[in-house]
Enzyme design. Structure first.
Site, PDB file in Angstrom:
ATOM      1  CB  CYS B 135     -51.036  45.627 -23.254  1.00 28.67           C
ATOM      2  SG  CYS B 135     -51.857  46.182 -24.740  1.00 28.67           S
ATOM      3  CB  CYS B 138     -50.736  49.137 -24.966  1.00 26.48           C
ATOM      4  SG  CYS B 138     -52.134  48.135 -24.598  1.00 26.48           S
ATOM      5  CG  ASP B 139     -47.485  49.405 -23.306  1.00 23.09           C
ATOM      6  OD1 ASP B 139     -48.236  50.330 -23.639  1.00 23.09           O
ATOM      7  OD2 ASP B 139     -47.650  48.733 -22.281  1.00 23.09           O
TER       8      ASP B 139
END
Lengths: 107, 309
Positions: B135, B138-139
């Protein structure tokens, strides 16, 4: 419900989390993180249900870079469950609510 | 008509399930939607979407999910956070077993989608959340001025690699073929981006480090050459696997595990429908999932009307 979740940061982490008498669930998040936004309501529901036994806190990783790096966080959302200053459990990503309930009720 | 708790149970709250829920709620069916994690499905982790019509500038996956969820809530769709463990579809009144109880229903829409496929290389599980990610949204920001590797050549891999260039100083895109599979417009952008270095005809064979990802092993499958690259992160987008573990043999699946359904979204069991990525569909997009969801709700409603007669 949101008021049950305490905003913490690098400066308050020690006092509010590590020194806390109650176990603390810390939600590491950032405004740009979609999944963090997605799990926020779930954490609020848990805070409403377990708020008397467990302290719920959230830490914005953008504004507080020291704490997430201390706990090796490279991915969010990450939920870390602390008790007596120690890490009991760490959950990365979106998980079922039941798994979080299980983690909390184990204490 | 025999008694049942619900007329329709929708399993899964991604675009297909939410759309089916929207149509069913507007049709005033007695319906419940069961979602294991959070509404939105894979869209929640999608950084940017520009092939879903109606949003000329594009929009982020989480923003689209928020809009769809607000829309279904206007029609009071009942969404429960729970997991379907198993199903008994052998009788006209079907039994859906959740983690804490069993529901009975006349119709079911399976819209459980798919999950990112793992590569199965050493280090992939060990370093998940420690530099290994599925992801970018997200990261990605954790990899500011870092070097990252991405694996895959499809739309997701290319789109998310482009997103990572906003943060990382270098992105190695590892692909097992000598050209990308992604849409032409994404290919053009990626090939023109000087932060992306392509490793063609190559596969990732291992991920290593102490506590976090520090290096990866890559092999060229044409020449057999192996090399190690120092990286801070490794993002993997090599396709998907259907979320069908709770189905067992309750409905027919194809050889890859996707649910077989016809033009009406009806599966091998009357009254049981499938919609979205979990179905044996030629294209897995938000646009197609939404169409599937609408059709499944419509045919489920017809089925319910017929058994009432």
């Amino acid at each position: 419900m949101a008021k049950d979740i305490l905003e913490i940061g690098d400066s308050s982490f020690d006092a509010e989390v590590l020194q806390s008498e109650k176990p603390v669930l810390v939600d590491f998040w950032a405004p740009w993180c979609g999944p963090c936004r997605a799990i926020a309501p779930m954490v609020e529901e848990l805070a409403a249900a377990f708020g008397d036994k467990v302290k719920f806190a959230k830490c914005n990783v953008d504004e507080n870079p020291a704490t997430p790096s201390k706990f090796g966080i490279k991915s969010i959302p990450t939920l870390i469950f602390f008790n007596q200053g120690k890490v009991l459990d760490k959950i990365v990503g979106i998980v079922p609510k039941s798994q979080l309930e299980e983690m909390i009720t184990k204490v | 008509m025999k008694e049942a708790d619900y007329e329709l149970v929708i399993i899964g709250g991604g675009p297909a399930g939410l759309t089916a829920g929207l149509y069913a709620a507007r049709a005033k069916l007695n319906v419940i939607l069961i979602e294991k994690l959070v509404p939105g499905g894979q869209v929640v982790i999608s950084a940017w979407i520009e092939n879903y019509p109606g949003f000329p500038e594009g929009l982020s996956g989480p923003d689209l999910v928020q809009k769809i969820t607000e829309q279904v809530k206007r029609f009071d769709l009942n969404i429960e956070s729970n997991e379907v463990v198993s199903m008994d579809l052998s009788e006209p009144v079907k039994k859906i077993t959740l983690s804490d109880r069993t529901l009975t229903t006349h119709t079911v829409i399976i819209a459980t989608g798919a999950s990112p496929k793992k590569l199965g290389v050493p280090g992939e599980d060990t370093f998940y959340g420690k530099g290994v990610s599925f992801c970018a949204t997200c990261d990605g920001p954790f990899f500011k001025d870092s070097v990252v590797a991405t694996v895959g050549g499809g739309n997701t891999a290319v789109q998310e690699s482009l997103f990572l260039t906003k943060f990382a100083k270098k992105v190695y895109l590892i692909h097992r073929r000598d050209k990308l599979r992604a849409d032409a417009i994404l290919q053009e952008r990626a090939l023109a981006n000087n932060k992306i270095e392509f490793l063609w005809d190559s596969v990732l064979t291992g991920i290593n480090g102490l506590t976090n990802v520090e290096k990866i092993s890559v092999q060229n499958i044409k020449t057999g050459d192996k090399k190690e690259l120092p990286v801070d992160g490794c993002f993997i987008w090599v396709g998907i696997v259907p979320n069908t573990h709770f189905i067992a043999d309750a409905v027919k699946l194809d050889e890859y595990g996707f649910v077989i359904a016809d033009l009406n979204m009806e599966t091998s069991v009357p009254g049981v429908f499938a919609a979205g990525d979990v179905r044996n569909t030629p294209l897995r997009q938000i646009a197609t999932a939404i169409g599937d969801g609408a059709i499944a709700a419509f045919t489920a409603e017809n089925y319910i009307e017929n058994i009432k007669k």
